[in-house]
Design a protein around this motif. Structure first.
Motif, mmCIF file in Angstrom:
data_model
loop_
_atom_site.group_PDB
_atom_site.id
_atom_site.type_symbol
_atom_site.label_atom_id
_atom_site.label_comp_id
_atom_site.label_asym_id
_atom_site.label_seq_id
_atom_site.Cartn_x
_atom_site.Cartn_y
_atom_site.Cartn_z
ATOM 1 N N ILE A 56 8.589 24.653 -1.022
ATOM 2 C CA ILE A 56 9.137 26.080 -1.362
ATOM 3 C C ILE A 56 10.664 26.163 -0.941
ATOM 4 O O ILE A 56 11.147 26.763 -1.882
ATOM 5 C CB ILE A 56 8.233 27.306 -0.635
ATOM 6 N N HIS A 57 10.880 25.960 0.357
ATOM 7 C CA HIS A 57 12.277 25.816 0.697
ATOM 8 C C HIS A 57 13.365 24.838 -0.060
ATOM 9 O O HIS A 57 14.389 25.631 -0.251
ATOM 10 C CB HIS A 57 12.345 25.436 2.150
ATOM 11 N N LEU A 58 12.933 23.902 -0.434
ATOM 12 C CA LEU A 58 13.844 22.991 -1.307
ATOM 13 C C LEU A 58 13.857 23.610 -2.656
ATOM 14 O O LEU A 58 15.083 23.583 -3.312
ATOM 15 C CB LEU A 58 13.343 21.710 -1.414
ATOM 16 N N THR A 59 12.909 24.079 -3.107
ATOM 17 C CA THR A 59 13.103 24.892 -4.443
ATOM 18 C C THR A 59 14.062 25.953 -4.380
ATOM 19 O O THR A 59 14.933 26.307 -5.308
ATOM 20 C CB THR A 59 11.681 25.475 -4.906
ATOM 21 N N ALA A 60 14.051 26.875 -3.157
ATOM 22 C CA ALA A 60 14.865 27.936 -2.975
ATOM 23 C C ALA A 60 16.429 27.445 -2.934
ATOM 24 O O ALA A 60 17.062 27.953 -3.569
ATOM 25 C CB ALA A 60 14.446 28.932 -2.025
ATOM 26 N N ILE A 61 16.627 26.293 -2.126
ATOM 27 C CA ILE A 61 17.895 26.015 -1.644
ATOM 28 C C ILE A 61 18.643 25.572 -3.182
ATOM 29 O O ILE A 61 19.544 25.849 -3.682
ATOM 30 C CB ILE A 61 17.714 24.742 -0.724
ATOM 31 N N ALA A 62 17.700 24.644 -3.818
ATOM 32 C CA ALA A 62 18.267 24.033 -5.014
ATOM 33 C C ALA A 62 18.372 25.079 -6.222
ATOM 34 O O ALA A 62 19.311 25.023 -6.879
ATOM 35 C CB ALA A 62 16.931 23.222 -5.764
ATOM 36 N N ILE A 86 13.413 22.645 -9.900
ATOM 37 C CA ILE A 86 12.141 21.591 -9.449
ATOM 38 C C ILE A 86 10.979 22.144 -10.174
ATOM 39 O O ILE A 86 10.569 23.189 -10.199
ATOM 40 C CB ILE A 86 11.804 21.757 -7.846
ATOM 41 N N ASP A 87 10.738 21.005 -11.042
ATOM 42 C CA ASP A 87 9.500 21.155 -11.720
ATOM 43 C C ASP A 87 8.010 20.472 -11.044
ATOM 44 O O ASP A 87 8.325 19.302 -10.801
ATOM 45 C CB ASP A 87 9.812 20.222 -13.044
ATOM 46 N N LEU A 88 7.325 21.179 -10.703
ATOM 47 C CA LEU A 88 6.060 20.765 -10.179
ATOM 48 C C LEU A 88 5.447 19.403 -10.841
ATOM 49 O O LEU A 88 4.831 18.853 -10.184
ATOM 50 C CB LEU A 88 4.990 21.778 -10.105
ATOM 51 N N LYS A 89 5.386 19.450 -12.023
ATOM 52 C CA LYS A 89 4.812 18.432 -12.957
ATOM 53 C C LYS A 89 5.833 16.931 -12.643
ATOM 54 O O LYS A 89 5.176 15.863 -12.455
ATOM 55 C CB LYS A 89 4.689 18.555 -14.448
ATOM 56 N N ARG A 90 7.101 17.236 -12.391
ATOM 57 C CA ARG A 90 7.974 16.113 -12.123
ATOM 58 C C ARG A 90 7.605 15.625 -10.656
ATOM 59 O O ARG A 90 7.594 14.658 -10.333
ATOM 60 C CB ARG A 90 9.333 16.559 -12.083
ATOM 61 N N LEU A 91 7.566 16.705 -9.869
ATOM 62 C CA LEU A 91 6.947 16.253 -8.340
ATOM 63 C C LEU A 91 5.768 15.498 -8.547
ATOM 64 O O LEU A 91 5.779 14.656 -7.820
ATOM 65 C CB LEU A 91 6.797 17.491 -7.627
ATOM 66 N N ASP A 92 4.746 15.748 -9.169
ATOM 67 C CA ASP A 92 3.514 15.150 -9.229
ATOM 68 C C ASP A 92 3.976 13.561 -9.728
ATOM 69 O O ASP A 92 3.242 12.557 -9.343
ATOM 70 C CB ASP A 92 2.572 15.779 -10.104
ATOM 71 N N ALA A 93 4.877 13.366 -10.474
ATOM 72 C CA ALA A 93 5.064 12.022 -11.250
ATOM 73 C C ALA A 93 5.755 11.283 -10.266
ATOM 74 O O ALA A 93 5.373 10.008 -9.968
ATOM 75 C CB ALA A 93 6.139 12.139 -12.333
ATOM 76 N N LEU A 94 6.606 11.991 -9.283
ATOM 77 C CA LEU A 94 7.350 11.216 -8.124
ATOM 78 C C LEU A 94 6.294 10.785 -7.131
ATOM 79 O O LEU A 94 6.473 9.902 -6.538
ATOM 80 C CB LEU A 94 8.419 11.993 -7.745
#
Length: 569
Positions: free
Chosen positions: A281-287, A294-302
């Motif tokens: 949550i915090h990194l999403t807010a900073i970015a 930040i895409d949650l599906k990209r997070l899942d792929a990573l």
């Protein structure tokens, strides 16, 4: 040749305008003189120091001496250090939760970075919501800023085991609830869980955020993990002051280092640490403040490509002091090297690849595993989507029970924190170990402020029977120090009218980590009936609560406030 007009610096920056700019600066210098500064000092470039010391914030007990060390570094490098107070956040000291005030701290810090005369800044933070608040502020103000964290506490040796807040707090409290730790014993443990200055000594949110801040480039890599009480922490503070002065002549703005590449590196580190769900949550807010999504599906792929390599509590056995001594973030990044964007730069202008090439090669495999022998071959977090979470939810699989990853069961629903507190330990509660516990109406739009209540307690009658874990779900968060098979950040939240608002006890819910699904197994006709009967909760009437309610975004957008993000993000 035309003469290039020099931009104002130091105390001459951003002087108030009374219709006579020279008088404004004259007035500013006059009042600065009353504080004992010589004219020579007032001519120097200024480094602002965000001071978050507070008698309410135990994590920040060392901030005064850190600020003094920063000042040494600034003075030695030829600058004028000026410390200023900001909001300070400490999770145990705030009602309803520090998350409710993270954006307030970010707004306060951004305003002070922009309004006061400074050429660069050092941001002194530590307790888990302070670091993201400061980096959000820096990104929005775009003032060259160095992050300085207070560092983690040391673990305490007590009667044959090591203890440190707050994973051990939760472990012992669970045993107390289950009846196998006495009231006398829990009282003894209370005084042994946090015995030095610093943030939680495990890979909770504070330590995770320190590692992500360093990965983004806001401080040297080893500065993420040095213990709060170590002399290195003061030397790092001095270096932060020196670096801030360097940024005045060699400026590197937050907008230059918060990039798609550095944010993806930070996501890799988050996954490999088995780090806190809050950090997402915090990194999403900073970015988001820098225009990076930040895409949650990209997070899942990573997550499928990135192993967990760090063996620390709450997902392993070690503590932050072990991680630091084992080689820290440098050693971890070296293991991940081929997965990283090595061209990403830090405040010194060095690429990540250059930093790793220059760092000592030491690593202790007890706490930082090799890629061939990971703690887990896949990352610590997964994203879930489905009819119960159309916009996504998060599960920390590295802290969960694998046998519960594929569960379809009846749910027991609690409608808010008061309902949870009133019924969870009632022996008459209709619940079994195979049920799914669901808490709703605890998201960012609610008066609860998205607390760390997602770690729903095991009902006492089940705890006494030996139940250690069961599937739990909510639209709120859990502490980075917690563990269990817990689905978090269900979005849209119940108070926004998401499907979670329609769930009732007795409904069946299906969790599939394999398929990345979270589904409510109720006929659409029944859901339509419930939807027609649903009413939006009453909004707060005044103050910060009202502003948050009107502007706060959902978890996939970092729970930031809409009016604080750049246009188009």
């Amino acid at each position: 040749m035309p003469v290039t007009e020099k931009k104002p610096h130091g105390l001459a920056r951003g002087a108030a305008n009374y219709g006579d700019p020279e008088f404004a600066l004259y007035l500013r210098r006059s009042f600065a003189s009353s504080m004992g500064y010589s004219r020579a000092m007032m001519e120097k470039p200024v480094v602002g120091i965000a001071d978050t010391a507070s008698d309410y914030n135990n994590c920040h007990r060392t901030v005064p001496e850190l600020v003094e060390a920063v000042k040494r570094g600034v003075l030695a490098a030829g600058g004028l250090p000026l410390a200023f107070p900001t909001v300070s956040l400490c999770e145990p000291s705030l009602t309803p939760t520090s998350m409710h005030y993270r954006n307030l701290m970010a707004l306060d810090t951004e305003a002070m970075l922009s309004a006061q005369p400074m050429d660069a800044a050092v941001l002194v933070g530590g307790c888990d919501k302070t670091v993201p608040a400061q980096l959000m502020a820096a990104a929005s103000a775009d003032v060259p800023s160095v992050m300085l964290v207070t560092g983690p506490m040391l673990a305490q040796r007590f009667e044959g085991e090591r203890l440190s807040a707050c994973t051990d707090c939760r472990r012992y409290w669970a045993r107390y609830r289950a009846g196998d730790v006495s009231e006398q014993r829990i009282g003894e443990i209370e005084g042994k869980l946090a015995t030095t200055a610093g943030t939680c000594g495990v890979m909770g949110t504070a330590s995770t955020m320190a590692c992500l801040a360093a990965t983004l480039g806001f401080m040297p890599l080893m500065a993420a993990s040095a213990p709060a009480v170590h002399a290195d922490r003061l030397r790092m503070a001095e270096e932060a002051g020196t670096l801030a002065v360097r940024l005045i002549t060699h400026p590197v703005k937050p907008s230059e280092i918060i990039t798609e590449a550095s944010v993806e590196n930070a996501l890799r580190v988050l996954l490999s640490l088995g780090g806190s769900t809050n950090a997402l949550i915090h990194l999403t807010a900073i970015a988001g403040r820098a225009g990076v999504k930040i895409d949650l599906k990209r997070l899942d792929a990573l997550s499928e490509e990135t192993p967990v390599l760090v063996d620390l509590k709450p997902t392993g056995e070690g503590y932050m002091e072990d991680f630091h001594a084992a080689g820290g973030l440098v050693a971890l990044l070296r293991e991940l090297r081929d997965l990283l964007h090595l061209e990403a730069k830090d405040l010194y202008g060095r690429t990540l690849g250059e930093q790793l090439d220059a760092a000592p090669p030491f690593v202790d495999r007890t706490y930082i595993r090799a890629r061939a022998t990971p703690v887990s071959p896949v990352g610590g977090l997964v994203s879930l989507f489905g009819s119960l979470a159309p916009d996504g939810a998060i599960l920390k699989r590295s802290a969960a029970t694998e046998s519960l990853f594929e569960t379809e069961a009846r749910c027991v629903v609690f409608d808010g924190l008061a309902d949870l507190a009133n019924r969870i330990d009632d022996d008459a509660l209709d619940v079994t170990k195979d049920d799914i516990l669901i808490l709703k109406n605890a998201g960012p739009l609610t008066p609860a402020g998205m607390p760390e209540a997602g770690y729903l307690p095991i009902p006492k009658k089940l705890a006494r029977a030996g139940v250690k874990d069961m599937v739990r779900m909510s639209d709120c968060r859990m502490s980075g120090t917690a563990f269990g098979t817990i689905v978090l950040h269900i979005s849209p939240e119940a108070a926004a009218g998401g499907p979670l608002a329609l769930v009732e006890s007795g409904d069946r819910v299906r969790l599939s980590v394999k398929e990345r699904r979270l589904d409510l197994l109720v006929e659409e006709s029944e859901l339509a009936r419930r939807r027609a009967a649903w009413r939006k909760p009453a909004a707060p009437k005044r103050g910060w609560d009202k502003l948050m309610h009107e502007q706060v975004l959902q978890a996939p957008e970092g729970v930031d406030m809409a009016f604080l993000r750049p246009e188009g993000v």
